[in-house]
Design a protein around this motif. Structure first.
Motif, PDB file in Angstrom:
ATOM      1  N   UNK A 166       0.826  -1.199   0.000  1.00  0.00           N
ATOM      2  CA  UNK A 166       0.000   0.000   0.000  1.00  0.00           C
ATOM      3  C   UNK A 166       0.866   1.257   0.000  1.00  0.00           C
ATOM      4  N   UNK A 167       1.927   1.246   0.801  1.00  0.00           N
ATOM      5  CA  UNK A 167       2.852   2.385   0.830  1.00  0.00           C
ATOM      6  C   UNK A 167       3.463   2.599  -0.550  1.00  0.00           C
ATOM      7  N   UNK A 168       3.834   1.504  -1.194  1.00  0.00           N
ATOM      8  CA  UNK A 168       4.388   1.584  -2.543  1.00  0.00           C
ATOM      9  C   UNK A 168       3.447   2.358  -3.467  1.00  0.00           C
ATOM     10  N   UNK A 194       5.066  -2.967  -6.161  1.00  0.00           N
ATOM     11  CA  UNK A 194       5.791  -3.291  -4.924  1.00  0.00           C
ATOM     12  C   UNK A 194       7.200  -3.827  -5.160  1.00  0.00           C
ATOM     13  N   UNK A 195       7.383  -4.620  -6.218  1.00  0.00           N
ATOM     14  CA  UNK A 195       8.708  -5.178  -6.477  1.00  0.00           C
ATOM     15  C   UNK A 195       9.690  -4.088  -6.894  1.00  0.00           C
ATOM     16  N   UNK A 196       9.224  -3.172  -7.740  1.00  0.00           N
ATOM     17  CA  UNK A 196      10.092  -2.053  -8.147  1.00  0.00           C
ATOM     18  C   UNK A 196      10.386  -1.143  -6.958  1.00  0.00           C
ATOM     19  N   UNK A 216      12.992  -2.866  -4.728  1.00  0.00           N
ATOM     20  CA  UNK A 216      14.321  -2.832  -5.343  1.00  0.00           C
ATOM     21  C   UNK A 216      14.944  -1.446  -5.235  1.00  0.00           C
ATOM     22  N   UNK A 217      14.167  -0.418  -5.553  1.00  0.00           N
ATOM     23  CA  UNK A 217      14.670   0.954  -5.493  1.00  0.00           C
ATOM     24  C   UNK A 217      14.988   1.359  -4.063  1.00  0.00           C
TER      25      UNK A 217
END
Length: 269
Positions: free
Chosen positions: A234-236, A244-246, A249-250
């Motif tokens: 949700x924060x993403x 979420x995966x990106x 990673x970032x």
């Protein structure tokens, strides 16, 4: 850190020399005038004060003073340093791009910076036809090692930037970071060609507009991770990553830990 900025900078050495402050307890003032001033501590330790910010420096620390900055030092142990003055670049905080701080300290734990400084002193003392090029490359190597400190970034100081236009872009990003933002959106917002905008923005902040956007998004994510129980996915989405995966990673590339590890370490709950 944004090492790519080094290659495009107009960095130039003005002076390099070794200085000693033999008296323990002596107070001195260093004014950087129109130059970026670097002080690499070879021996000793000192307390410092700059713009009411206080701290301590010791052997293998390097003090980075942006132009027009006054540093007050009181020696704890007899100090010896290498003093370097440069033009062409300024240091900024990569954690707080809008920071007004004019002094930074980094530690040369591997002594890599010291080795390049020794070579620069030797080259500066025994000059020949290729000296200027060699000195520029040595300075670039020093800057790369300084930027291993992930809290630092540099910006090109060779061109004066129209602050109002860049500030409008920064305000727009801070207000709309949760939305999809493209270079074309930013270009249209201020009526500047996007390629020219990238150059102006880097000169002002040390970052590209998209890097600044990522910086703002990650800063907001850090606040939410530390102060709420909102899920990471949700924060993403809330900060504008929408993947979420990106996001993970970032976030890990910037903070050297996963969002969940960051939450565990910094949560105020």
């Amino acid at each position: 850190m944004y090492i790519s900025n080094i290659n495009s900078s107009s960095i130039k050495l003005q002076s390099i020399e070794t200085e000693s402050i033999p008296t323990t307890g002596k107070s001195i003032t260093v004014f950087s005038e129109n130059n970026l001033t670097l002080l690499y501590i070879l021996k000793g330790a000192a307390d410092f004060n700059v713009n009411d910010r206080e701290g301590q420096v010791k052997k293998r620390d390097m003090i980075l003073l942006n132009p027009e900055t006054t540093l007050e030092l009181t020696t704890i142990r007899k100090v010896e340093w290498i003093k370097i003055t440069l033009t062409g670049i300024l240091f900024t905080s990569s954690l707080d791009i809008d920071s007004k701080s004019q002094m930074f300290v980094t530690e040369d734990t591997s002594q890599s910076i010291k080795r390049y400084l020794d070579l620069a002193i030797l080259e500066h003392t025994h000059r020949f036809r290729g000296t200027e090029l060699i000195l520029k490359k040595l300075l670039e190597c020093i800057m790369v090692h300084v930027l291993k400190n992930s809290e630092l970034s540099i910006k090109d100081a060779s061109v004066q930037v129209k602050n109002d236009e860049i500030e409008r872009i920064q305000q727009y990003i801070r207000k709309n970071y949760s939305q999809k933002i493209s270079l074309d959106d930013l270009s249209n917002h201020v009526g500047i060609n996007k390629y020219y905008l990238i150059r102006l923005f880097k000169q002002k902040t040390g970052l590209s507009p998209i890097d600044y956007l990522i910086h703002v998004r990650l800063a907001e994510a850090e606040k939410l991770l530390a102060t709420s129980n909102i899920t990471i996915s949700k924060i993403s989405d809330m900060v504008g990553f929408h993947s979420p995966s990106h996001f993970s990673k970032t976030f890990k590339e910037s903070n050297h830990c996963t969002p969940s590890a960051f939450r565990k370490k910094h949560s105020t709950d």
